[in-house]
Enzyme design. Structure first.
Site, mmCIF file in Angstrom:
data_model
loop_
_atom_site.group_PDB
_atom_site.id
_atom_site.type_symbol
_atom_site.label_atom_id
_atom_site.label_comp_id
_atom_site.label_asym_id
_atom_site.label_seq_id
_atom_site.Cartn_x
_atom_site.Cartn_y
_atom_site.Cartn_z
ATOM 1 N N HIS A 1 0.818 -1.230 0.000
ATOM 2 C CA HIS A 1 0.000 0.000 0.000
ATOM 3 C C HIS A 1 0.848 1.275 0.000
ATOM 4 C CE1 HIS A 1 -3.604 -2.292 0.450
ATOM 5 N NE2 HIS A 1 -3.314 -2.736 1.646
ATOM 6 N N ASP A 53 -2.918 -10.720 -2.175
ATOM 7 C CA ASP A 53 -3.441 -10.178 -0.917
ATOM 8 C C ASP A 53 -4.913 -9.795 -1.125
ATOM 9 O OD1 ASP A 53 -2.225 -8.735 1.790
ATOM 10 O OD2 ASP A 53 -3.951 -7.656 0.962
ATOM 11 N N HIS A 88 -6.344 -7.230 -0.427
ATOM 12 C CA HIS A 88 -6.492 -5.812 -0.765
ATOM 13 C C HIS A 88 -5.658 -5.452 -1.989
ATOM 14 C CE1 HIS A 88 -7.079 -6.292 3.645
ATOM 15 N NE2 HIS A 88 -8.193 -5.636 3.343
#
Ligand SMILES: [Zn+2]
Length: 324
Positions: free
Chosen positions: A134, A170, A172
């Site tokens: 991220h 993942d 996300h």
């Protein structure tokens, strides 16, 4: 078929106690126990005989500048050394040792590339934290400070000229990896994740296919809440597999997150442990077909300790399973 127990290829596991010194406090899901749970599981299980433990080097500033702004690196280091407890958002908890831990986590990917390119081990798993996918050029996000996967891919590309397929499973979307290579035609980013309408960080729509010269080198497969093994199998067969074949990579980098497991409350996905084994088998087959078996894996999310450890073991067993 021999009918005997499964046999596994050698697997290098890059990890370092300094990653455990990144202290996020008592109530934070991204905890040191995550890495300990994985290592305990691996060393007690069927892969134990093929593991080779390797200590990482620290990433150098020049490696990080391929992905991050210098001002951001200084801001992150300053926050740690000054005693701050988080950076920008309370999700991103840190302590005095967090900058050092992040340098080691990012350096692990570089060590992994060196192991692969030095013909020491074509299969590498970096059991590191803080996670990275991220983290953006000048911003921490979602427990991530330095984008370990993007730093490793940039290094791999720069020093070895590899054509890299990044596969992120993942739960996300890896917004930071996508951002880093949005305009890069020779690094493909593909992510399977919970749909951004329902899930953090709110990016990763199927319409995002890359920009400018990188157009076509991004593939997002958002899944609805409750999606499980059949949905992922369909995505692999109908979308990700064909994208690999069309791109013809000569190296694979896996952003390996295990928070899609049904027991992990960080997402609404309903993966089971066996699905991670299927993912490992697919990556191994793609790598054997296209990339001389070269696979660098980096730990991302996964917060239910038992599901995380079992998922990581299943994935790595699928990846390392001796063919035939
Ligand atoms: Zn995640």
């Amino acid at each position: 078929m021999t009918g005997g127990p499964p046999r596994f290829r050698p697997l290098a596991v890059v990890n370092d106690a300094r990653c455990l010194a990144h202290d996020t406090g008592p109530d934070h899901p991204e905890a040191p126990a995550r890495v300990a749970a994985i290592l305990d599981r691996l060393t007690a299980g069927p892969l134990s005989g093929v593991l080779r433990r390797v200590r990482p080097r620290r990433a150098g500033v020049e490696d990080l500048l391929a992905v991050h702004d210098e001002g951001y690196l200084l801001r992150f280091e300053e926050a740690c050394l000054s005693g701050a407890s988080y950076l920008d958002h309370t999700d991103n908890r840190l302590c005095y040792d967090s900058y050092e831990a992040a340098l080691v986590a990012a350096g692990a990917g570089l060590t992994g590339v060196d192991l692969i390119e030095g013909n020491v081990s074509p299969l590498v798993f970096c059991a590191v934290r803080p996670p990275g996918h991220h983290a953006e050029r000048a911003m921490p996000l979602g427990f991530c400070f330095l984008n370990n996967a993007a730093v490793a891919a940039a290094y791999w590309r720069r020093h070895h000229g590899r054509r890299i397929f990044i596969f992120d499973f993942d739960a996300h979307h890896g917004n930071g990896i996508q951002e880093a290579f949005d305009e890069e035609p020779d690094v493909f980013y593909s992510s399977i994740h919970e749909h951004p309408t329902y899930s953090f960080p709110g990016t990763g729509y199927a319409e995002d296919r890359g920009t400018g010269p990188g157009r076509g080198a991004t593939l997002n497969v958002p899944l609805p809440p409750g999606a499980g093994a059949a949905d992922v199998a369909r995505a692999l067969e109908s979308q990700v597999g064909p994208a690999v074949a069309a791109f013809r990579p000569d190296a694979f980098l896996v952003a390996a997150g295990f928070d899609g497991h049904a027991a992990d409350d960080m997402s609404g996905l309903a993966y089971d442990t066996g699905l991670f084994g299927t993912l490992g088998l697919h990556v191994a087959a793609w790598a054997a077909r296209w990339a001389g078996g070269r696979v660098l894996c980096l730990l991302e999310g996964g917060y239910h300790l038992e599901a995380l450890a079992a998922g990581a073991e299943a994935f790595l067993a699928g990846l390392a399973l001796e063919a035939g």
